[in-house]
Design a protein around this motif. Sequence first.
Motif, PDB file in Angstrom:
ATOM      1  N   LYS A  95       0.869  -1.173   0.000  1.00  0.00           N
ATOM      2  CA  LYS A  95       0.000   0.000   0.000  1.00  0.00           C
ATOM      3  C   LYS A  95       0.902   1.217   0.000  1.00  0.00           C
ATOM      4  CE  LYS A  95      -3.819   2.166   2.518  1.00  0.00           C
ATOM      5  NZ  LYS A  95      -4.717   2.031   3.702  1.00  0.00           N
ATOM      6  N   VAL A  96       0.783   2.033  -1.040  1.00  0.00           N
ATOM      7  CA  VAL A  96       1.643   3.197  -1.208  1.00  0.00           C
ATOM      8  C   VAL A  96       0.779   4.456  -1.261  1.00  0.00           C
ATOM      9  CG1 VAL A  96       3.382   4.334  -2.629  1.00  0.00           C
ATOM     10  CG2 VAL A  96       3.349   1.833  -2.479  1.00  0.00           C
ATOM     11  N   ILE A  97       1.130   5.448  -0.458  1.00  0.00           N
ATOM     12  CA  ILE A  97       0.411   6.722  -0.440  1.00  0.00           C
ATOM     13  C   ILE A  97       1.263   7.768  -1.154  1.00  0.00           C
ATOM     14  CG2 ILE A  97      -0.636   8.524   0.969  1.00  0.00           C
ATOM     15  CD1 ILE A  97      -2.054   5.868   1.188  1.00  0.00           C
ATOM     16  N   TYR A  98       0.695   8.415  -2.184  1.00  0.00           N
ATOM     17  CA  TYR A  98       1.376   9.496  -2.889  1.00  0.00           C
ATOM     18  C   TYR A  98       0.867  10.822  -2.331  1.00  0.00           C
ATOM     19  CZ  TYR A  98       2.607   5.912  -6.299  1.00  0.00           C
ATOM     20  OH  TYR A  98       3.079   4.773  -6.895  1.00  0.00           O
ATOM     21  N   SER A  99       1.792  11.693  -1.914  1.00  0.00           N
ATOM     22  CA  SER A  99       1.385  12.971  -1.339  1.00  0.00           C
ATOM     23  C   SER A  99       2.270  14.088  -1.861  1.00  0.00           C
ATOM     24  CB  SER A  99       1.454  12.931   0.192  1.00  0.00           C
ATOM     25  OG  SER A  99       2.778  12.690   0.619  1.00  0.00           O
ATOM     26  N   ASP A 100       1.746  15.297  -1.770  1.00  0.00           N
ATOM     27  CA  ASP A 100       2.481  16.481  -2.196  1.00  0.00           C
ATOM     28  C   ASP A 100       2.150  17.599  -1.216  1.00  0.00           C
ATOM     29  OD1 ASP A 100       3.873  18.427  -3.500  1.00  0.00           O
ATOM     30  OD2 ASP A 100       2.463  18.646  -5.164  1.00  0.00           O
ATOM     31  N   SER A 101       3.174  18.103  -0.522  1.00  0.00           N
ATOM     32  CA  SER A 101       2.974  19.152   0.492  1.00  0.00           C
ATOM     33  C   SER A 101       1.919  18.728   1.510  1.00  0.00           C
ATOM     34  CB  SER A 101       2.563  20.466  -0.180  1.00  0.00           C
ATOM     35  OG  SER A 101       3.565  20.877  -1.094  1.00  0.00           O
ATOM     36  N   SER A 102       2.072  17.492   1.999  1.00  0.00           N
ATOM     37  CA  SER A 102       1.194  16.912   3.030  1.00  0.00           C
ATOM     38  C   SER A 102      -0.212  16.603   2.527  1.00  0.00           C
ATOM     39  CB  SER A 102       1.105  17.834   4.256  1.00  0.00           C
ATOM     40  OG  SER A 102       2.401  18.027   4.812  1.00  0.00           O
ATOM     41  N   ARG A 103      -0.476  16.823   1.250  1.00  0.00           N
ATOM     42  CA  ARG A 103      -1.800  16.498   0.708  1.00  0.00           C
ATOM     43  C   ARG A 103      -1.744  15.151  -0.001  1.00  0.00           C
ATOM     44  NH1 ARG A 103      -4.956  17.002  -3.921  1.00  0.00           N
ATOM     45  NH2 ARG A 103      -3.329  17.957  -5.187  1.00  0.00           N
ATOM     46  N   VAL A 104      -2.622  14.257   0.397  1.00  0.00           N
ATOM     47  CA  VAL A 104      -2.700  12.935  -0.225  1.00  0.00           C
ATOM     48  C   VAL A 104      -3.311  13.066  -1.611  1.00  0.00           C
ATOM     49  CG1 VAL A 104      -3.679  10.619  -0.069  1.00  0.00           C
ATOM     50  CG2 VAL A 104      -2.878  11.775   2.003  1.00  0.00           C
TER      51      VAL A 104
END
Length: 203
Positions: free
Chosen positions: A56-65
């Motif tokens: 299970k991989v979570i992609y985030s950018d600047s703490s936003r999922v």
Amino acid sequence: MMHRQACKIRIPYLPLSTFCLLGALSLGACETDLKEVDRIANIKKEEAVDISKNIKVIYSDSSRVKAELTSPELRISHDSLQTYEFKKGIQIIFFDEQTKETQRITSNYAIQRVDKKTTEFKNNVIVTMIDGTVIKTEELIYDEAAENFYNNQPIQAFFKDNRGNLQGSSFTSDKDFKRINIQNSTGIYYIQNSSAFPKFSPQ
């Protein structure tokens, strides 16, 4: 006339009695030695691949999922091609700024090619949109550099609440599936006023 296949084996220093024994067995051991070489070669090939289960991989950018990837198995190849392979299927769910699901992609197989910056989804590819529209195809390719999706296989789109359907020979789309161009399209659809509804452009 019978021909024997010679096996060349490098042997370290051994007593004479051991050489005699090896000489007696060498004719029958040739095929076994070749199989052993193949087995060792296959082991070395496997060693170049890392296998992870139930990922299970979570992609985030600047703490936003932005997305969540799940798969029963991930194979990471460490050869010159550097690939991430999902032989047992994959699911990716995309989220908006409020962490609400916008669309999801599932397929029976996927592979990410680092050198080409592409991700290929294959075999029973299904894209489910926020409004219930479902896109089905056997191939879907994401181009990371161009930030778009495309394919070269027939595609079907089914709209929610019997609003119609479309078929085509291939398609292209922006990365958010907001604008979709279907080539050689046929079918019927009724566009309603909805900001979430993708803009299909039959060609």
